[in-house]
Design a protein around this motif. Structure first.
Motif, PDB file in Angstrom:
ATOM      1  N   VAL A 431       7.604   9.932   6.786  1.00 39.14           N
ATOM      2  CA  VAL A 431       7.277   9.400   5.464  1.00 39.14           C
ATOM      3  C   VAL A 431       7.956   8.046   5.316  1.00 39.14           C
ATOM      4  CG1 VAL A 431       7.583   9.740   2.980  1.00 39.14           C
ATOM      5  CG2 VAL A 431       6.931  11.674   4.429  1.00 39.14           C
ATOM      6  N   MET A 432       7.167   7.009   5.103  1.00 37.25           N
ATOM      7  CA  MET A 432       7.682   5.650   5.039  1.00 37.25           C
ATOM      8  C   MET A 432       7.583   5.128   3.605  1.00 37.25           C
ATOM      9  SD  MET A 432       6.919   2.217   4.754  1.00 37.25           S
ATOM     10  CE  MET A 432       5.168   2.086   5.093  1.00 37.25           C
ATOM     11  N   ARG A 433       8.731   4.706   3.050  1.00 37.51           N
ATOM     12  CA  ARG A 433       8.758   4.182   1.678  1.00 37.51           C
ATOM     13  C   ARG A 433       8.944   2.667   1.714  1.00 37.51           C
ATOM     14  NH1 ARG A 433      13.103   7.010  -1.764  1.00 37.51           N
ATOM     15  NH2 ARG A 433      14.532   5.697  -0.555  1.00 37.51           N
ATOM     16  N   PRO A 434       8.062   1.921   1.072  1.00 38.00           N
ATOM     17  CA  PRO A 434       8.165   0.455   1.100  1.00 38.00           C
ATOM     18  C   PRO A 434       9.251  -0.055   0.158  1.00 38.00           C
ATOM     19  CG  PRO A 434       6.369   1.100  -0.315  1.00 38.00           C
ATOM     20  CD  PRO A 434       6.906   2.374   0.288  1.00 38.00           C
ATOM     21  N   SER A 435       9.584  -1.309   0.289  1.00 39.80           N
ATOM     22  CA  SER A 435      10.568  -1.925  -0.598  1.00 39.80           C
ATOM     23  C   SER A 435      10.062  -1.951  -2.033  1.00 39.80           C
ATOM     24  CB  SER A 435      10.878  -3.356  -0.131  1.00 39.80           C
ATOM     25  OG  SER A 435      11.355  -3.348   1.189  1.00 39.80           O
ATOM     26  N   ASN A 436       8.777  -2.199  -2.202  1.00 39.88           N
ATOM     27  CA  ASN A 436       8.157  -2.223  -3.533  1.00 39.88           C
ATOM     28  C   ASN A 436       7.329  -0.959  -3.687  1.00 39.88           C
ATOM     29  OD1 ASN A 436       6.741  -2.685  -5.891  1.00 39.88           O
ATOM     30  ND2 ASN A 436       6.184  -4.796  -5.388  1.00 39.88           N
ATOM     31  N   THR A 437       7.803  -0.015  -4.521  1.00 38.46           N
ATOM     32  CA  THR A 437       7.077   1.255  -4.689  1.00 38.46           C
ATOM     33  C   THR A 437       6.011   1.177  -5.777  1.00 38.46           C
ATOM     34  OG1 THR A 437       8.811   2.074  -6.195  1.00 38.46           O
ATOM     35  CG2 THR A 437       9.006   2.637  -3.847  1.00 38.46           C
ATOM     36  N   GLU A 438       5.903   0.035  -6.458  1.00 38.10           N
ATOM     37  CA  GLU A 438       4.829  -0.138  -7.446  1.00 38.10           C
ATOM     38  C   GLU A 438       3.596  -0.695  -6.725  1.00 38.10           C
ATOM     39  OE1 GLU A 438       4.839   0.976 -10.390  1.00 38.10           O
ATOM     40  OE2 GLU A 438       6.955   1.528 -10.500  1.00 38.10           O
ATOM     41  N   ALA A 439       3.068   0.088  -5.788  1.00 39.78           N
ATOM     42  CA  ALA A 439       2.009  -0.398  -4.907  1.00 39.78           C
ATOM     43  C   ALA A 439       0.691  -0.634  -5.634  1.00 39.78           C
ATOM     44  CB  ALA A 439       1.800   0.576  -3.747  1.00 39.78           C
ATOM     45  N   THR A 440       0.440   0.104  -6.707  1.00 37.27           N
ATOM     46  CA  THR A 440      -0.821  -0.123  -7.414  1.00 37.27           C
ATOM     47  C   THR A 440      -0.867  -1.537  -7.991  1.00 37.27           C
ATOM     48  OG1 THR A 440       0.139   0.920  -9.395  1.00 37.27           O
ATOM     49  CG2 THR A 440      -1.189   2.306  -7.958  1.00 37.27           C
ATOM     50  N   SER A 441       0.218  -1.934  -8.638  1.00 37.51           N
ATOM     51  CA  SER A 441       0.291  -3.298  -9.182  1.00 37.51           C
ATOM     52  C   SER A 441       0.202  -4.331  -8.067  1.00 37.51           C
ATOM     53  CB  SER A 441       1.602  -3.491  -9.951  1.00 37.51           C
ATOM     54  OG  SER A 441       1.745  -2.554 -10.983  1.00 37.51           O
ATOM     55  N   LEU A 442       0.919  -4.072  -6.995  1.00 40.26           N
ATOM     56  CA  LEU A 442       0.946  -5.008  -5.878  1.00 40.26           C
ATOM     57  C   LEU A 442      -0.434  -5.190  -5.263  1.00 40.26           C
ATOM     58  CD1 LEU A 442       2.563  -6.781  -3.949  1.00 40.26           C
ATOM     59  CD2 LEU A 442       3.056  -4.732  -2.607  1.00 40.26           C
ATOM     60  N   GLY A 443      -1.188  -4.097  -5.112  1.00 36.37           N
ATOM     61  CA  GLY A 443      -2.526  -4.192  -4.542  1.00 36.37           C
ATOM     62  C   GLY A 443      -3.428  -5.093  -5.358  1.00 36.37           C
ATOM     63  N   ALA A 444      -3.363  -4.942  -6.685  1.00 36.35           N
ATOM     64  CA  ALA A 444      -4.178  -5.802  -7.552  1.00 36.35           C
ATOM     65  C   ALA A 444      -3.761  -7.258  -7.418  1.00 36.35           C
ATOM     66  CB  ALA A 444      -4.047  -5.340  -9.004  1.00 36.35           C
ATOM     67  N   ALA A 445      -2.454  -7.501  -7.284  1.00 39.22           N
ATOM     68  CA  ALA A 445      -1.975  -8.881  -7.134  1.00 39.22           C
ATOM     69  C   ALA A 445      -2.457  -9.489  -5.829  1.00 39.22           C
ATOM     70  CB  ALA A 445      -0.448  -8.906  -7.196  1.00 39.22           C
ATOM     71  N   LEU A 446      -2.339  -8.735  -4.734  1.00 43.22           N
ATOM     72  CA  LEU A 446      -2.758  -9.259  -3.429  1.00 43.22           C
ATOM     73  C   LEU A 446      -4.251  -9.577  -3.420  1.00 43.22           C
ATOM     74  CD1 LEU A 446      -0.763  -6.904  -1.009  1.00 43.22           C
ATOM     75  CD2 LEU A 446      -0.141  -9.201  -1.821  1.00 43.22           C
ATOM     76  N   LEU A 447      -5.061  -8.702  -3.989  1.00 44.10           N
ATOM     77  CA  LEU A 447      -6.514  -8.927  -4.005  1.00 44.10           C
ATOM     78  C   LEU A 447      -6.879 -10.115  -4.893  1.00 44.10           C
ATOM     79  CD1 LEU A 447      -7.710  -5.223  -4.098  1.00 44.10           C
ATOM     80  CD2 LEU A 447      -7.978  -6.826  -2.205  1.00 44.10           C
ATOM     81  N   ALA A 448      -6.166 -10.282  -6.012  1.00 39.74           N
ATOM     82  CA  ALA A 448      -6.425 -11.441  -6.871  1.00 39.74           C
ATOM     83  C   ALA A 448      -6.014 -12.726  -6.167  1.00 39.74           C
ATOM     84  CB  ALA A 448      -5.677 -11.294  -8.195  1.00 39.74           C
ATOM     85  N   GLY A 449      -4.891 -12.675  -5.452  1.00 35.75           N
ATOM     86  CA  GLY A 449      -4.446 -13.858  -4.718  1.00 35.75           C
ATOM     87  C   GLY A 449      -5.372 -14.232  -3.583  1.00 35.75           C
ATOM     88  N   LEU A 450      -5.918 -13.222  -2.912  1.00 35.47           N
ATOM     89  CA  LEU A 450      -6.876 -13.490  -1.833  1.00 35.47           C
ATOM     90  C   LEU A 450      -8.152 -14.136  -2.383  1.00 35.47           C
ATOM     91  CD1 LEU A 450      -6.415 -10.237   0.260  1.00 35.47           C
ATOM     92  CD2 LEU A 450      -6.017 -12.578   1.068  1.00 35.47           C
ATOM     93  N   ALA A 451      -8.559 -13.726  -3.579  1.00 35.56           N
ATOM     94  CA  ALA A 451      -9.790 -14.273  -4.167  1.00 35.56           C
ATOM     95  C   ALA A 451      -9.613 -15.698  -4.657  1.00 35.56           C
ATOM     96  CB  ALA A 451     -10.255 -13.382  -5.322  1.00 35.56           C
ATOM     97  N   THR A 452      -8.364 -16.128  -4.882  1.00 30.57           N
ATOM     98  CA  THR A 452      -8.122 -17.459  -5.436  1.00 30.57           C
ATOM     99  C   THR A 452      -7.350 -18.365  -4.487  1.00 30.57           C
ATOM    100  OG1 THR A 452      -6.183 -16.516  -6.579  1.00 30.57           O
ATOM    101  CG2 THR A 452      -8.230 -16.737  -7.858  1.00 30.57           C
ATOM    102  N   GLY A 453      -7.214 -17.958  -3.220  1.00 33.85           N
ATOM    103  CA  GLY A 453      -6.627 -18.819  -2.224  1.00 33.85           C
ATOM    104  C   GLY A 453      -5.109 -18.860  -2.187  1.00 33.85           C
ATOM    105  N   VAL A 454      -4.442 -17.965  -2.880  1.00 36.57           N
ATOM    106  CA  VAL A 454      -2.986 -17.921  -2.808  1.00 36.57           C
ATOM    107  C   VAL A 454      -2.552 -17.560  -1.390  1.00 36.57           C
ATOM    108  CG1 VAL A 454      -0.898 -16.750  -3.655  1.00 36.57           C
ATOM    109  CG2 VAL A 454      -2.734 -17.365  -5.255  1.00 36.57           C
ATOM    110  N   TRP A 455      -3.262 -16.615  -0.770  1.00 37.48           N
ATOM    111  CA  TRP A 455      -3.036 -16.257   0.632  1.00 37.48           C
ATOM    112  C   TRP A 455      -4.311 -16.513   1.408  1.00 37.48           C
ATOM    113  CZ3 TRP A 455      -1.500 -12.607  -3.207  1.00 37.48           C
ATOM    114  CH2 TRP A 455      -0.109 -12.580  -3.432  1.00 37.48           C
ATOM    115  N   PRO A 456      -4.210 -17.049   2.612  1.00 43.66           N
ATOM    116  CA  PRO A 456      -5.409 -17.404   3.383  1.00 43.66           C
ATOM    117  C   PRO A 456      -6.079 -16.208   4.054  1.00 43.66           C
ATOM    118  CG  PRO A 456      -3.446 -17.977   4.634  1.00 43.66           C
ATOM    119  CD  PRO A 456      -2.973 -17.522   3.279  1.00 43.66           C
ATOM    120  N   SER A 457      -5.346 -15.086   4.185  1.00 41.64           N
ATOM    121  CA  SER A 457      -5.895 -13.940   4.896  1.00 41.64           C
ATOM    122  C   SER A 457      -5.220 -12.662   4.429  1.00 41.64           C
ATOM    123  CB  SER A 457      -5.675 -14.092   6.414  1.00 41.64           C
ATOM    124  OG  SER A 457      -4.285 -14.026   6.703  1.00 41.64           O
ATOM    125  N   VAL A 458      -5.855 -11.536   4.747  1.00 41.74           N
ATOM    126  CA  VAL A 458      -5.269 -10.232   4.427  1.00 41.74           C
ATOM    127  C   VAL A 458      -3.914 -10.095   5.113  1.00 41.74           C
ATOM    128  CG1 VAL A 458      -5.528  -7.737   4.769  1.00 41.74           C
ATOM    129  CG2 VAL A 458      -7.480  -9.107   3.993  1.00 41.74           C
TER     130      VAL A 458
END
Length: 500
Positions: A431-458
């Motif tokens: 069982v692996m626990r990440p540093s940020n356990t609020e993964a639902t919020s994080l997922g939405a942030a990553l997907l929003a950033g990918l759609a607006t060019g904050v990150w160039p790739s997954v």
């Protein structure tokens, strides 16, 4: 805009409360806020939310989070949304106001209707929607609302009503009423979307008498849903992601390849596996097949098993039984005893989901003896959460054809070390626990950033994450199977209790 200027606002619209966060391009949380909102229970088995109260909480939390982050609305790069799933919101297109309270995904008022339709429709809708016919279907809740809310049927037939899940409702309000949309992941959990056709399931909706005009347009989970109304948000900002909570966590945990698995411990506990770009629907398994996310027009699917009242069971220890003052106390109390003392807690407070799908099951504590103490009840609660996961993990491995030897965890309860060790022991996996356990919020942030060019790739987006701790199995097979066998005996006694 430079990368250093990135500011992503995430709205995490959960079942019991709303959180707003501001993150930068390193996924660091610069500011956040949280508030609970009322839960309404008009009758046993019924759970409702006031959509206006959700919207009011959302607005207040956004303002607070921005203030704590030292960020002005005009500095926001994008807004992302993640939300409780399958909750049915119905509003009047002409006024933008809710017609009635929302029916929450935990609600069981349509249990009799689901049971009555199972013979004719059960296998058919399961094979197309990927969901076992059950009260969680938003389509059944919609049918109930049109039949029971005065004037609703007439308004629907006239094209004046709009249905959506909570993401739809928030986007509607954020855009000043300009958008009636839903993300692909949220559409797939309504019990109204045809996974094979990639559209709303017309045959089923016609049978239920649900006009297609009720339903929102389906959009990619990562992409532009619309723009915030400056009068509402304070600036015109792209709404660049909307994704159902468990799907957001699956992405944030880096489960982007087939066979990768995550487990989210929230109000309920959800086990999800990425199965790639082809849906796999096995109606004999009790597992759900759904859209994990849709990005750049490509759809990724997942298998899921979930137990609806696991974190809710810990809340019951606090609010109902009154044996703890805070949920975090459950770990210390459970550690005060060496084992469960023969006590088992089946947390089917609103019925059993996968693999049983028994809306009539109810919570059960069994095995109490004169020596039973508060610690045994706390430990039985934590074990019940894990046993609920074990009930469907074997089926998931069989249906997917992928062995499961490692699970990423997230959600509030994942910070409970004892719960994580019990999970490793009982499931026989790392069982692996990440540093940020609020993964639902994080997922939405990553997907929003990918759609607006904050990150160039997954890969670049996911590279912002780290691991906190791993838990490895310590129990032997004999102990593991003996405990699980007694759990299954307890489940048998909990089943069908409310079926009068």
């Amino acid at each position: 805009m430079t990368e250093s200027a990135a500011r992503i606002v995430v709205i995490d619209a959960g079942t019991t409360g709303t959180r707003a966060l501001v993150l930068d391009e390193t996924s660091t949380v610069l500011g956040q806020s949280y508030t609970e909102f009322p839960q309404y229970h008009p009758r046993p088995g019924e759970v409702e939310h006031d959509a206006e109260e959700i919207w009011d909480a959302t607005r207040r939390m956004i303002v607070t989070a921005l203030d704590r982050a030292g960020t002005e609305p005009a500095q926001v790069t994008a807004v992302g949304i993640t939300n409780q799933r399958a909750t049915t919101v119905l509003w009047d297109r002409r006024t933008g106001d809710p017609l009635t309270r929302a029916i929450v995904w935990q609600d069981t008022r349509t249990a009799d209707r689901a049971a009555a339709l199972a013979g004719e429709w059960g296998e058919r809708v399961y094979s197309r929607t990927g969901w076992s016919l059950a009260p969680v279907y938003s389509s059944l809740s919609l049918e109930w609302l049109l039949a029971n809310v005065p004037g609703a049927r007439e308004l629907a037939d006239a094209g004046h009503l709009a249905f959506g899940t909570v993401d739809s409702w928030l986007i509607h309000r954020l855009t000043g009423g300009a958008a009636h949309v839903i993300s692909a992941s949220n559409a797939s959990v309504t019990g109204a979307y045809d996974l094979l056709a990639g559209d709303w399931y017309g045959e089923w909706l016609d049978f239920l008498g649900l006009p297609l005009s009720l339903f929102p347009d389906v959009r990619d989970d990562s992409g532009i849903f619309g723009h915030t109304d400056p009068a509402v948000f304070g600036a015109r900002v792209p709404i660049a992601s909307a994704i159902a909570d468990q799907h957001a966590a699956l992405f944030a945990q880096g489960c982007v390849r087939p066979g990768m698995v995550k487990c989210t411990h929230g109000t309920g506990t959800f086990l999800d596996m990425n199965i790639g770009t082809t849906p796999v629907i096995d109606t004999s398994s009790g597992l759900t097949s759904q859209i994990a996310w849709r990005m750049n027009g490509e759809t990724v699917y997942s298998l899921e098993g979930y137990a609806g009242s696991t974190g809710a069971a810990v809340q019951w220890l606090r609010d109902g039984a009154g044996i703890i003052a805070e949920a975090a106390e459950s770990e210390a109390l459970a550690r005060s005893v060496p084992d469960n003392g023969g006590v088992y807690f089946v947390p089917s407070l609103t019925g059993l989901s996968a693999p049983y799908w028994d809306a009539y099951a109810r919570g059960l504590i069994i095995g109490i003896s004169p020596g039973t103490r508060r610690g045994h009840l706390a430990r039985a609660t934590l074990e019940g959460i894990v046993f609920s996961v074990k009930d469907f993990i074997t089926a998931m491995a069989q249906v997917s054809g992928s062995s499961i030897d490692r699970i990423a965890v997230d959600g509030g309860a994942s910070r409970n070390d004892l719960l994580m060790q019990i999970q490793a022991d009982q499931l026989g996996v790392e069982v692996m626990r990440p540093s940020n356990t609020e993964a639902t919020s994080l997922g939405a942030a990553l997907l929003a950033g990918l759609a607006t060019g904050v990150w160039p790739s997954v890969e670049a987006a996911l590279a912002t994450q780290g691991v906190d701790r791993s838990f490895v199995p310590q129990a032997d097979d004999a102990e593991r199977e003996a405990l699980y066998a007694d759990w299954r005996r307890a489940v048998d006694r909990a089943r069908g209790w409310a079926d009068k």
